[in-house]
Design a protein around this motif. Structure first.
Motif, mmCIF file in Angstrom:
data_model
loop_
_atom_site.group_PDB
_atom_site.id
_atom_site.type_symbol
_atom_site.label_atom_id
_atom_site.label_comp_id
_atom_site.label_asym_id
_atom_site.label_seq_id
_atom_site.Cartn_x
_atom_site.Cartn_y
_atom_site.Cartn_z
ATOM 1 N N GLN A 184 0.839 -1.196 0.000
ATOM 2 C CA GLN A 184 0.000 0.000 0.000
ATOM 3 C C GLN A 184 0.873 1.244 0.000
ATOM 4 O O GLN A 184 1.911 1.283 0.677
ATOM 5 C CB GLN A 184 -0.881 0.053 1.252
ATOM 6 C CG GLN A 184 -2.102 -0.829 1.226
ATOM 7 C CD GLN A 184 -2.904 -0.658 2.499
ATOM 8 O OE1 GLN A 184 -2.406 -0.921 3.590
ATOM 9 N NE2 GLN A 184 -4.137 -0.217 2.369
ATOM 10 N N VAL A 185 0.432 2.268 -0.731
ATOM 11 C CA VAL A 185 1.153 3.539 -0.737
ATOM 12 C C VAL A 185 0.141 4.656 -0.516
ATOM 13 O O VAL A 185 -0.724 4.891 -1.366
ATOM 14 C CB VAL A 185 1.914 3.771 -2.054
ATOM 15 C CG1 VAL A 185 2.613 5.129 -2.025
ATOM 16 C CG2 VAL A 185 2.931 2.667 -2.291
ATOM 17 N N PHE A 186 0.257 5.333 0.616
ATOM 18 C CA PHE A 186 -0.633 6.451 0.915
ATOM 19 C C PHE A 186 -0.016 7.795 0.553
ATOM 20 O O PHE A 186 -0.709 8.809 0.551
ATOM 21 C CB PHE A 186 -1.024 6.437 2.398
ATOM 22 C CG PHE A 186 -2.068 5.407 2.729
ATOM 23 C CD1 PHE A 186 -3.417 5.691 2.600
ATOM 24 C CD2 PHE A 186 -1.698 4.150 3.172
ATOM 25 C CE1 PHE A 186 -4.382 4.751 2.902
ATOM 26 C CE2 PHE A 186 -2.654 3.187 3.477
ATOM 27 C CZ PHE A 186 -4.003 3.485 3.344
ATOM 28 N N ILE A 187 1.279 7.819 0.275
ATOM 29 C CA ILE A 187 1.889 9.079 -0.150
ATOM 30 C C ILE A 187 1.282 9.475 -1.492
ATOM 31 O O ILE A 187 1.274 8.673 -2.432
ATOM 32 C CB ILE A 187 3.420 8.946 -0.262
ATOM 33 C CG1 ILE A 187 4.027 8.609 1.106
ATOM 34 C CG2 ILE A 187 4.041 10.228 -0.810
ATOM 35 C CD1 ILE A 187 5.531 8.425 1.086
ATOM 36 N N PRO A 188 0.741 10.694 -1.599
ATOM 37 C CA PRO A 188 0.074 11.096 -2.845
ATOM 38 C C PRO A 188 0.973 10.970 -4.074
ATOM 39 O O PRO A 188 2.180 11.257 -4.018
ATOM 40 C CB PRO A 188 -0.299 12.556 -2.576
ATOM 41 C CG PRO A 188 -0.429 12.641 -1.084
ATOM 42 C CD PRO A 188 0.632 11.717 -0.553
ATOM 43 N N GLY A 189 0.360 10.557 -5.178
ATOM 44 C CA GLY A 189 1.110 10.317 -6.405
ATOM 45 C C GLY A 189 1.838 11.526 -6.927
ATOM 46 O O GLY A 189 2.928 11.409 -7.504
ATOM 47 N N ASP A 190 1.262 12.738 -6.740
ATOM 48 C CA ASP A 190 1.955 13.925 -7.247
ATOM 49 C C ASP A 190 3.216 14.221 -6.450
ATOM 50 O O ASP A 190 4.191 14.750 -7.008
ATOM 51 C CB ASP A 190 1.022 15.134 -7.297
ATOM 52 C CG ASP A 190 0.354 15.455 -5.968
ATOM 53 O OD1 ASP A 190 0.440 14.651 -5.027
ATOM 54 O OD2 ASP A 190 -0.273 16.536 -5.884
ATOM 55 N N LEU A 191 3.244 13.855 -5.173
ATOM 56 C CA LEU A 191 4.476 14.009 -4.390
ATOM 57 C C LEU A 191 5.514 12.979 -4.827
ATOM 58 O O LEU A 191 6.712 13.284 -4.899
ATOM 59 C CB LEU A 191 4.183 13.862 -2.895
ATOM 60 C CG LEU A 191 3.404 14.996 -2.226
ATOM 61 C CD1 LEU A 191 3.221 14.713 -0.746
ATOM 62 C CD2 LEU A 191 4.100 16.335 -2.425
ATOM 63 N N LEU A 192 5.062 11.763 -5.101
ATOM 64 C CA LEU A 192 5.994 10.736 -5.578
ATOM 65 C C LEU A 192 6.620 11.142 -6.913
ATOM 66 O O LEU A 192 7.837 11.068 -7.094
ATOM 67 C CB LEU A 192 5.279 9.393 -5.727
ATOM 68 C CG LEU A 192 4.864 8.663 -4.444
ATOM 69 C CD1 LEU A 192 4.106 7.393 -4.801
ATOM 70 C CD2 LEU A 192 6.077 8.324 -3.584
ATOM 71 N N SER A 193 5.778 11.568 -7.843
ATOM 72 C CA SER A 193 6.294 11.913 -9.163
ATOM 73 C C SER A 193 7.220 13.120 -9.111
ATOM 74 O O SER A 193 8.179 13.212 -9.878
ATOM 75 C CB SER A 193 5.144 12.174 -10.135
ATOM 76 O OG SER A 193 4.333 13.251 -9.690
ATOM 77 N N ALA A 194 6.959 14.041 -8.186
ATOM 78 C CA ALA A 194 7.827 15.213 -8.043
ATOM 79 C C ALA A 194 9.222 14.829 -7.578
ATOM 80 O O ALA A 194 10.188 15.569 -7.819
ATOM 81 C CB ALA A 194 7.211 16.208 -7.061
ATOM 82 N N THR A 195 9.350 13.666 -6.929
ATOM 83 C CA THR A 195 10.661 13.189 -6.481
ATOM 84 C C THR A 195 11.205 12.101 -7.395
ATOM 85 O O THR A 195 12.181 11.429 -7.061
ATOM 86 C CB THR A 195 10.572 12.656 -5.033
ATOM 87 O OG1 THR A 195 9.564 11.644 -4.950
ATOM 88 C CG2 THR A 195 10.226 13.769 -4.065
ATOM 89 N N GLY A 196 10.555 11.905 -8.550
ATOM 90 C CA GLY A 196 11.048 10.947 -9.534
ATOM 91 C C GLY A 196 10.684 9.511 -9.263
ATOM 92 O O GLY A 196 11.338 8.595 -9.763
ATOM 93 N N LEU A 197 9.607 9.303 -8.491
ATOM 94 C CA LEU A 197 9.199 7.942 -8.139
ATOM 95 C C LEU A 197 7.790 7.650 -8.637
ATOM 96 O O LEU A 197 6.985 8.551 -8.846
ATOM 97 C CB LEU A 197 9.228 7.751 -6.618
ATOM 98 C CG LEU A 197 10.596 7.752 -5.926
ATOM 99 C CD1 LEU A 197 10.412 7.775 -4.420
ATOM 100 C CD2 LEU A 197 11.426 6.548 -6.346
ATOM 101 N N SER A 198 7.512 6.371 -8.809
ATOM 102 C CA SER A 198 6.162 5.888 -9.043
ATOM 103 C C SER A 198 5.773 5.040 -7.831
ATOM 104 O O SER A 198 6.598 4.787 -6.947
ATOM 105 C CB SER A 198 6.113 5.021 -10.305
ATOM 106 O OG SER A 198 6.903 3.841 -10.123
ATOM 107 N N ARG A 199 4.525 4.588 -7.809
ATOM 108 C CA ARG A 199 4.099 3.698 -6.727
ATOM 109 C C ARG A 199 5.009 2.479 -6.643
ATOM 110 O O ARG A 199 5.480 2.104 -5.567
ATOM 111 C CB ARG A 199 2.649 3.266 -6.951
ATOM 112 C CG ARG A 199 2.168 2.158 -6.009
ATOM 113 C CD ARG A 199 0.807 1.639 -6.416
ATOM 114 N NE ARG A 199 0.410 0.525 -5.588
ATOM 115 C CZ ARG A 199 0.771 -0.741 -5.787
ATOM 116 N NH1 ARG A 199 1.576 -1.053 -6.808
ATOM 117 N NH2 ARG A 199 0.352 -1.695 -4.970
#
Length: 287
Positions: free
Chosen positions: A182-197
């Motif tokens: 499970q990933v609760f960190i919002p996707g836009d924050l992940l993508s801003a750091t160069g990550l996907s789920r």
């Protein structure tokens, strides 16, 4: 004068259940006004019941059925079944005696469906909506129990405080949710750091994972600041409802320091420190 309706035995059993399920709210409850403590105990246990559905089922469908049962129950559709349930029965009585609004309770059940699946949290707006219907709703309902009239002035404080509290909770749960997928960190924050789920779950890029966790903590800190500003205008009669928020800032601090280590190590403080934080906040009336 207390409005308590729980028997001594029932109260003792329910307190033990809350302590086992949600010790932080249990500790906060002990510092809340005695006149409403039984009612808040029942409300907190309802929250604990629906929050724990994922832990009690192996597949999503039985979880959805369980949440639907709670939804039907608070809507008054399962009265006979509720009478035999140690939480549902006093909750129905509480709803009727306090004239609690039912819609926030059913929305809490609906929001918890998200927990049953491993779908990613799309963005910060979606997260705010999720937190608004779970943690924020519980704060607002607690304020309503304390003082229905004063609670009409607490929606902004509850909204921001609930998001901050939800972020802190998910930071503490990172080792568990990571293991579940499970990933609760919002996707836009992940993508801003160069990550996907998927890349966040893999945990191979610790630097980017650290940045994502710090960004998530910063998101929580932003809402905590707004909550504190709003809480300054909240009537004193309902401020005890926000006692659990007293532990949020320390969790955010620790998460920012531990960063990627949060994926394998808890950022929860020892119990004695949490008790001290709550006691201090209760004395000062600020969170």
């Amino acid at each position: 004068m207390s409005d308590a309706v729980l028997s001594d035995q029932s109260r003792s059993e329910l307190l033990a259940s809350l302590r086992a399920a949600d010790i932080d709210r249990y500790l906060a409850l002990l510092l809340m006004p005695a006149a409403v403590r039984d009612d808040l105990l029942v409300l907190f246990l309802f929250n604990a019941e629906i929050a724990a559905v994922r832990d009690r089922v192996r597949e999503a469908l039985p979880g959805e059925m369980r949440l639907q049962w709670w939804r039907d129950m608070v809507s008054g559709e399962r009265r006979e079944e509720a009478q035999a349930h140690p939480v549902a029965s006093p909750l129905l009585e509480l709803i009727e005696r306090r004239a609690l609004p039912v819609e926030p309770l059913t929305a809490m059940c609906d929001a918890r469906i998200f927990d049953l699946y491993d779908d990613p949290m799309p963005d910060r707006t979606s997260y705010e909506g999720y937190a608004g219907e779970t943690a924020s709703a519980l704060l607002q309902m607690s304020a309503f129990v304390l003082d229905p009239t004063a609670a009409t002035r607490t929606s902004t404080a509850s909204g921001h405080a609930g998001v901050a509290q939800a972020v802190a909770g998910h930071l503490m749960m990172l080792p568990i949710t990571q293991a579940r997928g499970q990933v609760f960190i919002p996707g836009d924050l992940l993508s801003a750091t160069g990550l996907s789920r998927d890349s966040f779950l893999a945990g191979a890029d610790r630097d980017r994972s650290a940045n994502a966790i710090r960004a998530f903590a910063g998101f929580g800190r932003e809402h905590l600041g707004k909550a504190r500003a709003a809480l300054a205008e909240v009537p004193p009669a309902v401020r005890p409802a926000y006692l659990p928020v007293a532990m949020v800032e320390t969790v955010l601090d620790r998460a920012e320091k531990k960063a990627a280590d949060c994926l394998s190590e808890t950022v929860r403080l020892p119990q004695w420190r949490r008790q001290w934080q709550l006691w201090r906040a209760a004395r000062r009336g600020t969170f």
